[in-house]
Motif scaffolding. Structure first.
Motif, PDB file in Angstrom:
ATOM      1  N   THR A   1      13.333  -3.186   4.750  1.00 49.40           N
ATOM      2  CA  THR A   1      13.241  -1.747   4.968  1.00 49.40           C
ATOM      3  C   THR A   1      12.654  -1.111   3.712  1.00 49.40           C
ATOM      4  OG1 THR A   1      15.413  -1.316   4.034  1.00 49.40           O
ATOM      5  CG2 THR A   1      15.316  -1.774   6.402  1.00 49.40           C
ATOM      6  N   LYS A   2      12.276   0.143   3.855  1.00 53.81           N
ATOM      7  CA  LYS A   2      11.697   0.855   2.720  1.00 53.81           C
ATOM      8  C   LYS A   2      12.706   0.924   1.573  1.00 53.81           C
ATOM      9  CE  LYS A   2       8.970   4.686   3.440  1.00 53.81           C
ATOM     10  NZ  LYS A   2       8.788   6.134   3.626  1.00 53.81           N
TER      11      LYS A   2
ATOM     12  N   GLU B   1      15.066  -1.159   0.862  1.00 51.76           N
ATOM     13  CA  GLU B   1      15.163  -2.467   0.206  1.00 51.76           C
ATOM     14  C   GLU B   1      13.976  -2.715  -0.724  1.00 51.76           C
ATOM     15  OE1 GLU B   1      17.686  -5.184   3.368  1.00 51.76           O
ATOM     16  OE2 GLU B   1      15.630  -4.639   3.879  1.00 51.76           O
ATOM     17  N   CYS B   2      12.792  -2.296  -0.287  1.00 51.54           N
ATOM     18  CA  CYS B   2      11.600  -2.474  -1.132  1.00 51.54           C
ATOM     19  C   CYS B   2      11.766  -1.737  -2.453  1.00 51.54           C
ATOM     20  CB  CYS B   2      10.357  -1.943  -0.428  1.00 51.54           C
ATOM     21  SG  CYS B   2       9.901  -2.885   1.026  1.00 51.54           S
ATOM     22  N   LYS B   3      12.334  -0.544  -2.362  1.00 50.94           N
ATOM     23  CA  LYS B   3      12.512   0.259  -3.574  1.00 50.94           C
ATOM     24  C   LYS B   3      13.591  -0.345  -4.465  1.00 50.94           C
ATOM     25  CE  LYS B   3      11.204   4.659  -1.477  1.00 50.94           C
ATOM     26  NZ  LYS B   3      11.740   5.933  -0.963  1.00 50.94           N
ATOM     27  N   ALA B   4      14.700  -0.735  -3.852  1.00 46.40           N
ATOM     28  CA  ALA B   4      15.838  -1.216  -4.633  1.00 46.40           C
ATOM     29  C   ALA B   4      15.592  -2.620  -5.189  1.00 46.40           C
ATOM     30  CB  ALA B   4      17.091  -1.206  -3.769  1.00 46.40           C
ATOM     31  N   ASP B   5      15.040  -3.511  -4.381  1.00 44.16           N
ATOM     32  CA  ASP B   5      14.934  -4.914  -4.798  1.00 44.16           C
ATOM     33  C   ASP B   5      13.648  -5.222  -5.552  1.00 44.16           C
ATOM     34  OD1 ASP B   5      17.252  -5.087  -3.406  1.00 44.16           O
ATOM     35  OD2 ASP B   5      16.437  -6.216  -1.709  1.00 44.16           O
ATOM     36  N   TYR B   6      12.586  -4.473  -5.277  1.00 45.64           N
ATOM     37  CA  TYR B   6      11.306  -4.784  -5.916  1.00 45.64           C
ATOM     38  C   TYR B   6      10.803  -3.640  -6.789  1.00 45.64           C
ATOM     39  CZ  TYR B   6      11.278  -8.838  -2.895  1.00 45.64           C
ATOM     40  OH  TYR B   6      11.616 -10.015  -2.276  1.00 45.64           O
ATOM     41  N   LEU B   7      11.617  -2.590  -6.877  1.00 49.46           N
ATOM     42  CA  LEU B   7      11.302  -1.434  -7.717  1.00 49.46           C
ATOM     43  C   LEU B   7       9.921  -0.851  -7.402  1.00 49.46           C
ATOM     44  CD1 LEU B   7      12.738  -2.791 -11.103  1.00 49.46           C
ATOM     45  CD2 LEU B   7      13.899  -1.447  -9.351  1.00 49.46           C
ATOM     46  N   LEU B   8       9.660  -0.703  -6.114  1.00 48.03           N
ATOM     47  CA  LEU B   8       8.404  -0.070  -5.700  1.00 48.03           C
ATOM     48  C   LEU B   8       8.683   1.401  -5.399  1.00 48.03           C
ATOM     49  CD1 LEU B   8       6.901  -2.837  -3.388  1.00 48.03           C
ATOM     50  CD2 LEU B   8       6.516  -2.439  -5.826  1.00 48.03           C
ATOM     51  N   THR B   9       7.646   2.213  -5.559  1.00 45.13           N
ATOM     52  CA  THR B   9       7.829   3.650  -5.367  1.00 45.13           C
ATOM     53  C   THR B   9       7.381   4.074  -3.969  1.00 45.13           C
ATOM     54  OG1 THR B   9       5.610   4.185  -6.114  1.00 45.13           O
ATOM     55  CG2 THR B   9       7.324   4.037  -7.806  1.00 45.13           C
ATOM     56  N   GLU B  10       7.767   5.287  -3.628  1.00 50.74           N
ATOM     57  CA  GLU B  10       7.406   5.845  -2.325  1.00 50.74           C
ATOM     58  C   GLU B  10       5.887   5.822  -2.130  1.00 50.74           C
ATOM     59  OE1 GLU B  10       9.554   7.006   0.068  1.00 50.74           O
ATOM     60  OE2 GLU B  10       7.846   7.454   1.369  1.00 50.74           O
ATOM     61  N   SER B  11       5.141   6.255  -3.150  1.00 53.84           N
ATOM     62  CA  SER B  11       3.683   6.345  -2.978  1.00 53.84           C
ATOM     63  C   SER B  11       3.053   4.951  -2.879  1.00 53.84           C
ATOM     64  CB  SER B  11       3.049   7.149  -4.109  1.00 53.84           C
ATOM     65  OG  SER B  11       3.178   6.464  -5.326  1.00 53.84           O
TER      66      SER B  11
ATOM     67  N   THR C   1      16.073  10.200  18.156  1.00 51.46           N
ATOM     68  CA  THR C   1      15.688  11.409  17.429  1.00 51.46           C
ATOM     69  C   THR C   1      15.804  11.226  15.915  1.00 51.46           C
ATOM     70  OG1 THR C   1      17.934  12.211  17.767  1.00 51.46           O
ATOM     71  CG2 THR C   1      16.253  13.059  19.250  1.00 51.46           C
ATOM     72  N   TRP C   2      16.475  10.149  15.487  1.00 52.00           N
ATOM     73  CA  TRP C   2      16.567   9.878  14.054  1.00 52.00           C
ATOM     74  C   TRP C   2      15.211   9.402  13.554  1.00 52.00           C
ATOM     75  CZ3 TRP C   2      21.818   6.841  13.313  1.00 52.00           C
ATOM     76  CH2 TRP C   2      22.872   7.694  13.685  1.00 52.00           C
ATOM     77  N   SER C   3      15.028   9.463  12.258  1.00 56.97           N
ATOM     78  CA  SER C   3      13.725   9.059  11.728  1.00 56.97           C
ATOM     79  C   SER C   3      13.519   7.553  11.914  1.00 56.97           C
ATOM     80  CB  SER C   3      13.618   9.434  10.259  1.00 56.97           C
ATOM     81  OG  SER C   3      14.628   8.795   9.536  1.00 56.97           O
ATOM     82  N   SER C   4      12.253   7.166  12.015  1.00 55.20           N
ATOM     83  CA  SER C   4      11.913   5.767  12.288  1.00 55.20           C
ATOM     84  C   SER C   4      12.270   4.876  11.105  1.00 55.20           C
ATOM     85  CB  SER C   4      10.422   5.632  12.532  1.00 55.20           C
ATOM     86  OG  SER C   4       9.988   6.580  13.441  1.00 55.20           O
ATOM     87  N   MET C   5      12.363   3.578  11.411  1.00 54.19           N
ATOM     88  CA  MET C   5      12.526   2.608  10.340  1.00 54.19           C
ATOM     89  C   MET C   5      11.134   2.157   9.912  1.00 54.19           C
ATOM     90  SD  MET C   5      15.652   0.106  11.169  1.00 54.19           S
ATOM     91  CE  MET C   5      14.769  -0.803  12.410  1.00 54.19           C
ATOM     92  N   PHE C   6      10.950   2.001   8.617  1.00 52.93           N
ATOM     93  CA  PHE C   6       9.681   1.485   8.118  1.00 52.93           C
ATOM     94  C   PHE C   6       9.916   0.074   7.619  1.00 52.93           C
ATOM     95  CE2 PHE C   6       9.209   6.020   8.052  1.00 52.93           C
ATOM     96  CZ  PHE C   6       7.907   6.203   8.503  1.00 52.93           C
ATOM     97  N   LEU C   7       9.298  -0.889   8.312  1.00 49.88           N
ATOM     98  CA  LEU C   7       9.543  -2.285   7.969  1.00 49.88           C
ATOM     99  C   LEU C   7       8.308  -2.916   7.328  1.00 49.88           C
ATOM    100  CD1 LEU C   7      11.393  -3.288  11.247  1.00 49.88           C
ATOM    101  CD2 LEU C   7      12.409  -2.733   9.026  1.00 49.88           C
ATOM    102  N   PHE C   8       8.562  -3.673   6.283  1.00 51.62           N
ATOM    103  CA  PHE C   8       7.482  -4.349   5.564  1.00 51.62           C
ATOM    104  C   PHE C   8       7.730  -5.850   5.587  1.00 51.62           C
ATOM    105  CE2 PHE C   8       8.021  -0.109   3.927  1.00 51.62           C
ATOM    106  CZ  PHE C   8       6.727   0.371   3.797  1.00 51.62           C
ATOM    107  N   MET C   9       6.643  -6.609   5.499  1.00 51.86           N
ATOM    108  CA  MET C   9       6.778  -8.066   5.509  1.00 51.86           C
ATOM    109  C   MET C   9       6.955  -8.561   4.078  1.00 51.86           C
ATOM    110  SD  MET C   9       4.312 -10.710   7.515  1.00 51.86           S
ATOM    111  CE  MET C   9       3.534 -11.580   6.177  1.00 51.86           C
ATOM    112  N   ARG C  10       7.912  -9.476   3.895  1.00 50.22           N
ATOM    113  CA  ARG C  10       8.294  -9.861   2.539  1.00 50.22           C
ATOM    114  C   ARG C  10       7.127 -10.348   1.678  1.00 50.22           C
ATOM    115  NH1 ARG C  10      13.063 -10.691  -0.037  1.00 50.22           N
ATOM    116  NH2 ARG C  10      14.297 -10.682   1.857  1.00 50.22           N
TER     117      ARG C  10
END
Ligand code: ZN
Length: 210
Positions: free
Chosen positions: A107-108, A110-120, A140-149
């Motif tokens: 998830t987004k 996880e990307c930020k927390a585990d790989y220290l990537l930023t929103e941009s 109606t909740w916001s979508s999940m943004f999934l990235f491939m490891r």
């Protein structure tokens, strides 16, 4: 995805070349030539016939067989459509499940927390293909943004230099957080002591006025 009958394919191919048992058995050059010519004519006829057949009755186009998307790891044609569509990755469902270190989804957060990537950085669609999935709990909740490891890691190693460098950055940030916390604690303690002194002085003064 397209499904083809491999058994049928092999049969029709063999049929072109050896449908006449005499020619097949005879190895003289003339017989071979005859067989080849026959095969060519049969193939041409089949192609012509094919053109006018309904789609589902047409013979398999051999060139098309090469075009079938295949799993990049095991050549299976059981391609995961979501990975193909969202990540432009041809992988079968078996390999996708068997290799979470490559095909796992992050998830987004996880990307930020585990790989220290930023929103941009995570908005970079050429480097960071994303699978935007409607929230499974509530539409109606916001979508999940999934990235491939493997995409995330390729980006992160480039950003930080290496897994070791990422670890070092983790440690640095942790130490920084710790330092700030200690500073805050010290500040609070100082304020607390000042307050205590003030009230102690107040008490002393009040006692003296009596
Ligand atoms: Zn596979």
């Amino acid at each position: 995805y397209a499904e083809y009958d491999m058994g049928k394919l092999a049969d029709s191919r063999g049929g072109f070349l050896f449908d006449d048992p005499d020619d097949a058995a005879d190895s003289s050059p003339e017989a071979q030539q005859r067989a080849q010519k026959k095969a060519r004519l049969a193939a041409e006829r089949a192609t012509l016939d094919d053109k006018y057949k309904p789609l589902e009755e047409r013979d398999l186009d051999l060139d098309a067989l090469d075009q079938i998307p295949r799993c990049r790891d095991c050549q299976s044609i059981d391609i995961d459509q979501q990975y193909h569509r969202f990540f432009d990755v041809l992988v079968c469902r078996g390999c996708r499940t068997a290799k979470p270190e490559i095909y796992g989804l992050l998830t987004k957060t996880e990307c930020k927390a585990d790989y220290l990537l930023t929103e941009s950085e995570l908005q970079d669609r050429t480097r960071m293909p994303v699978w935007e999935k409607p929230n499974p709990h509530k539409s109606t909740w916001s979508s999940m943004f999934l990235f491939m490891r493997s995409h995330v890691e390729a980006f992160a190693w480039e950003k930080w230099g290496s897994p070791v460098a990422l670890d070092a950055e983790f440690a640095r940030r942790q130490a920084e957080t710790q330092r700030r916390k200690q500073k805050k604690t010290a500040q609070r303690l100082k304020e607390l002591r000042q307050r205590t002194q003030t009230s102690a002085w107040q008490v002393t003064r009040d006692e003296h006025t009596h």
